[in-house]
Design a protein around this motif. Structure first.
Motif, PDB file in Angstrom:
ATOM      1  N   ARG A  13       1.052  -1.365   0.000  1.00  0.00           N
ATOM      2  CA  ARG A  13       0.165   0.065  -0.010  1.00  0.00           C
ATOM      3  C   ARG A  13       0.772   1.373   0.084  1.00  0.00           C
ATOM      4  NH1 ARG A  13      -1.911   3.564   3.900  1.00  0.00           N
ATOM      5  NH2 ARG A  13      -3.798   4.252   3.770  1.00  0.00           N
ATOM      6  N   SER A  51       2.289   4.708   0.782  1.00  0.00           N
ATOM      7  CA  SER A  51       2.492   5.253   2.062  1.00  0.00           C
ATOM      8  C   SER A  51       3.226   6.546   2.037  1.00  0.00           C
ATOM      9  CB  SER A  51       2.867   4.481   3.238  1.00  0.00           C
ATOM     10  OG  SER A  51       2.437   4.931   4.455  1.00  0.00           O
ATOM     11  N   SER A  77       4.292   7.478   7.861  1.00  0.00           N
ATOM     12  CA  SER A  77       3.467   6.385   8.243  1.00  0.00           C
ATOM     13  C   SER A  77       4.439   5.060   7.965  1.00  0.00           C
ATOM     14  CB  SER A  77       2.506   6.200   7.303  1.00  0.00           C
ATOM     15  OG  SER A  77       1.397   7.283   7.856  1.00  0.00           O
ATOM     16  N   SER A 103       5.611   2.237  10.531  1.00  0.00           N
ATOM     17  CA  SER A 103       5.114   0.763  10.767  1.00  0.00           C
ATOM     18  C   SER A 103       6.506   0.068  10.741  1.00  0.00           C
ATOM     19  CB  SER A 103       4.474   0.399   9.193  1.00  0.00           C
ATOM     20  OG  SER A 103       3.147   1.225   9.348  1.00  0.00           O
ATOM     21  N   ASN A 160       0.847  -4.207   4.683  1.00  0.00           N
ATOM     22  CA  ASN A 160      -0.365  -3.407   4.110  1.00  0.00           C
ATOM     23  C   ASN A 160      -1.381  -3.217   5.482  1.00  0.00           C
ATOM     24  OD1 ASN A 160       0.624  -2.739   1.665  1.00  0.00           O
ATOM     25  ND2 ASN A 160      -0.186  -4.563   0.993  1.00  0.00           N
ATOM     26  N   GLU A 161      -1.530  -4.213   5.910  1.00  0.00           N
ATOM     27  CA  GLU A 161      -2.621  -4.260   7.079  1.00  0.00           C
ATOM     28  C   GLU A 161      -2.304  -3.478   8.309  1.00  0.00           C
ATOM     29  OE1 GLU A 161      -4.491  -7.520  10.553  1.00  0.00           O
ATOM     30  OE2 GLU A 161      -4.060  -8.111   8.310  1.00  0.00           O
ATOM     31  N   HIS A 162      -1.073  -3.282   8.700  1.00  0.00           N
ATOM     32  CA  HIS A 162      -0.671  -2.605   9.647  1.00  0.00           C
ATOM     33  C   HIS A 162      -0.672  -1.103   9.099  1.00  0.00           C
ATOM     34  CE1 HIS A 162       2.383  -0.503  12.492  1.00  0.00           C
ATOM     35  NE2 HIS A 162       1.704  -1.556  13.461  1.00  0.00           N
ATOM     36  N   LEU A 163      -0.222  -0.815   7.776  1.00  0.00           N
ATOM     37  CA  LEU A 163      -0.347   0.402   7.386  1.00  0.00           C
ATOM     38  C   LEU A 163      -1.948   1.043   7.345  1.00  0.00           C
ATOM     39  CD1 LEU A 163       2.228   0.558   4.471  1.00  0.00           C
ATOM     40  CD2 LEU A 163       2.204   1.946   6.437  1.00  0.00           C
ATOM     41  N   GLU A 164      -2.748   0.033   6.921  1.00  0.00           N
ATOM     42  CA  GLU A 164      -4.156   0.348   6.879  1.00  0.00           C
ATOM     43  C   GLU A 164      -4.738   0.591   8.470  1.00  0.00           C
ATOM     44  OE1 GLU A 164      -7.527   1.115   4.776  1.00  0.00           O
ATOM     45  OE2 GLU A 164      -5.642   0.352   3.818  1.00  0.00           O
ATOM     46  N   ALA A 165      -4.365   0.076   9.336  1.00  0.00           N
ATOM     47  CA  ALA A 165      -4.961   0.352  10.669  1.00  0.00           C
ATOM     48  C   ALA A 165      -4.257   1.535  11.507  1.00  0.00           C
ATOM     49  CB  ALA A 165      -4.390  -0.900  11.713  1.00  0.00           C
ATOM     50  N   ASN A 166      -2.955   1.783  11.100  1.00  0.00           N
ATOM     51  CA  ASN A 166      -1.963   2.929  11.939  1.00  0.00           C
ATOM     52  C   ASN A 166      -1.880   3.888  11.119  1.00  0.00           C
ATOM     53  OD1 ASN A 166      -1.704   1.373  14.520  1.00  0.00           O
ATOM     54  ND2 ASN A 166      -1.248  -0.296  12.870  1.00  0.00           N
ATOM     55  N   PRO A 184      -4.489   8.326   6.336  1.00  0.00           N
ATOM     56  CA  PRO A 184      -4.777   8.085   5.204  1.00  0.00           C
ATOM     57  C   PRO A 184      -4.314   9.434   4.165  1.00  0.00           C
ATOM     58  CG  PRO A 184      -6.647   8.924   6.569  1.00  0.00           C
ATOM     59  CD  PRO A 184      -5.177   8.631   7.231  1.00  0.00           C
TER      60      PRO A 184
END
Length: 585
Positions: free
Chosen positions: A455, A457, A461, A465, A486-492, A495
């Motif tokens: 993802r 970023s 960010s 991560s 990607n999941e960690h970036l999405e959560a933390n 945007p």
């Protein structure tokens, strides 16, 4: 004896002419004939004054016709005569001058009107010729370049010889149109693509010719200086294709057509004419930057076909700009592209990325692609990155320029074909990449192979991560490195809203903004009423920053609207005050 006075000779014709044409002089003369003492100096004896007016006139004529006459009245009459004669001549000359001036102005007006009519007729002829089907491209090229047969209008830069337009007959011709302020970056990259196409003459994409048409101010109204000549020759001599022998050979009607129909406005164009003289693309530069000569024959249909074959992959993004990319993909390495100008962030990010890659036991290669602007600062960063062995870099400013201009060309190409950011994944990714470039901090993107992407970023960010790798380390071992990241970036991560990047005043893009109506509508939507440009990105960043700073926990879930509005207003006021106190713009 009295002092002799130099005689004044007055002819009879002059006296008669003066008396008969000057009433003022005629009315004064009779006073002279009544005074006998004024006639004492006449050597032929005393003249008798007649009682009639006719005798007076006759006697006066005889009196002053004698060349021996020397009296003060003779001098007076001579002065009166010469004064009257000069006034008459001056008036006559003035009238002639005014008449001639009027005639000259009328002639200039008629000449100017005739020239305008001829220029308009020549312009209309070019329009008709360009719209008419032909067996070959010779006639349209002659009307655009040079119509007469009295000289060879083209110059073969590779042989240093003048040649005829017939040498381009039945070939695909790329008309490279620019002014004399052509950037070295543009010319060198186009040169490289052209030379690569010539390496394999058997391939179809090598069957085209390039002709440089330098558009300069009208040589009939603007002087052509030695500086202009030197600049023109310097550019022409480094080109490997054809050129007009001299800019003055281009007819003003052809230049008018280039500006009004093809929308040339200082930004280079690459107009494509097929072997039959049809214009199949009014600017193929963006196709040339994306695919090179593979885009031959540079038509809109070919462009659509190439996009149908593409996916968002590292080869499309970098292509041959970094030859090692293809090796890294073949070896299934993780490839990280990152950019920005903040050197401290670059140091922290590259060290953290290598440390995490070592812990995760993944092969990682990193490539710094800099920024689309700030050339000097990016090159200083390049030198430091090399010395400290932080990562790979794009080795030359032209290569960095080409990386970013390819992205802008992709954006233009997609918008030209009416693609939407929400519907087209490639356009969405291009837009995000260009948005990151506007950020002064940093950004990064990681891929594994061609299609497995991290993802995108912002720099802060992705760095956070990486610092918190222990939080998602188990997921990386079980699900894979990129899915876990990607999941960690999405959560933390913060945007980053996709923002369509528009050209700003002073930008020198490699495509004409007038090529596409949809693009123009978008651009005009971001203009102030006076036509000036403004960028919505800073405003959206302020809104984003306020959203991040606001403490939404204070807002009651079941609160009334007035209560919520009051709390939000207090929060925003506090944020604004903190910004002012910290002197942040």
């Amino acid at each position: 004896m009295g002092k002799l006075v130099e005689p004044i000779i007055i002819s009879e014709n002059q006296i008669t002419h003066t008396i008969s044409h000057s009433k003022k002089t005629y009315n004064l003369i009779p006073d002279l004939s009544h005074t006998e003492s004024q006639q004492d100096n006449v050597s032929s004896g005393q003249a008798q004054v007649s009682s009639s007016e006719e005798e007076h006139i006759e006697n006066r004529t005889q009196l002053f016709a004698d060349p021996r006459v020397v009296t003060k009245h003779g001098r007076w009459l001579w002065q009166a005569y010469t004064s009257t004669w000069c006034d008459q001549k001056q008036l006559m000359i003035s009238n002639i001058h005014d008449h001639l001036k009027h005639q000259v102005n009328q002639c200039n007006h008629n000449i100017s009107k005739k020239k305008k009519e001829e220029a308009m007729e020549a312009y209309l002829i070019i329009i008709r010729v360009m719209e008419t089907p032909h067996l070959d491209n010779t006639k349209p090229l002659k009307h655009l370049i040079y119509l007469k047969d009295d000289q060879l209008p083209l110059y073969a830069c590779f042989t240093k010889n003048r040649v005829s337009i017939d040498i381009l007959k039945k070939k695909t011709v790329l008309l490279f149109i620019s002014d004399l302020d052509l950037q070295e970056d543009e010319l060198l990259v186009l040169d490289r693509i052209y030379q690569e196409a010539r390496l394999n003459p058997s391939r179809a994409e090598s069957h085209y010719e390039v002709v440089w048409l330098p558009v300069v101010p009208n040589h009939r109204t603007t002087p052509w200086t030695q500086e202009n000549q030197s600049k023109f020759e310097a550019l022409r001599n480094i080109m490997p294709w054809y050129s007009v022998f001299h800019p003055s050979l281009l007819d003003p009607a052809a230049i008018k057509y280039i500006k009004e129909v093809w929308h040339f406005n200082h930004k280079p164009l690459l107009v494509v004419m097929d072997p039959h003289g049809r214009i199949v693309n009014t600017n193929a530069l963006h196709m040339m930057w994306i695919w090179g000569s593979v885009a031959f024959p540079f038509t809109s249909m070919r462009e659509e076909a190439l996009w149908r074959e593409e996916t968002w992959r590292i080869e499309l993004l970098v292509d041959s700009i970094e030859p090692n990319i293809f090796t890294w993909v073949a070896e299934e390495k993780y490839i990280c592209l990152y950019g920005g100008e903040d050197l401290e962030w670059i140091r922290r990010f590259t060290v953290a990325a290598r440390a995490v890659a070592s812990k995760a036991r993944i092969p990682l290669e990193m490539l710094y692609v800099g920024k689309s602007d700030q050339r000097e600062k990016v090159m200083r960063n390049n030198d430091i990155i090399r010395v400290e062995e932080l990562s790979h870099v794009l080795p030359h400013p032209i290569v960095i320029w080409f990386f970013w201009v390819r992205l802008e060309s992709m954006l233009h190409s997609k918008l030209q074909h009416r693609k939407s950011i929400d519907e087209d994944p490639i356009l969405h990714e291009i837009n995000v990449m260009l948005t990151y470039d506007e950020n002064d901090q940093g950004w990064a993107v990681i891929c594994h192979g061609s299609n497995d992407w991290m993802r995108r970023s912002d720099g802060r960010s992705v760095l956070m991560s990486l610092y918190k790798y222990s939080e998602w380390q188990d997921e990386a071992q079980s699900r894979g490195f990129l899915p876990a990241l990607n999941e960690h970036l999405e959560a933390n991560g913060r945007p980053m809203a996709p923002i369509l990047r528009f050209p700003t005043r002073g930008d020198r893009h490699m495509f004409s903004s007038l090529d596409d109506n949809a693009l123009m509508k978008n651009i005009l939507a971001t203009h102030a009423p006076d036509g000036t440009y403004f960028d919505v990105k800073p405003l959206l960043q302020i809104i984003e920053d306020i959203t991040h700073r606001a403490n939404l926990d204070k807002i009651p879930i079941n609160g009334t609207q007035p209560e919520i509005d009051a709390i939000v207003e207090i929060e925003i006021d506090g944020i604004v005050e903190s910004v002012i106190d910290n002197d942040v713009s």
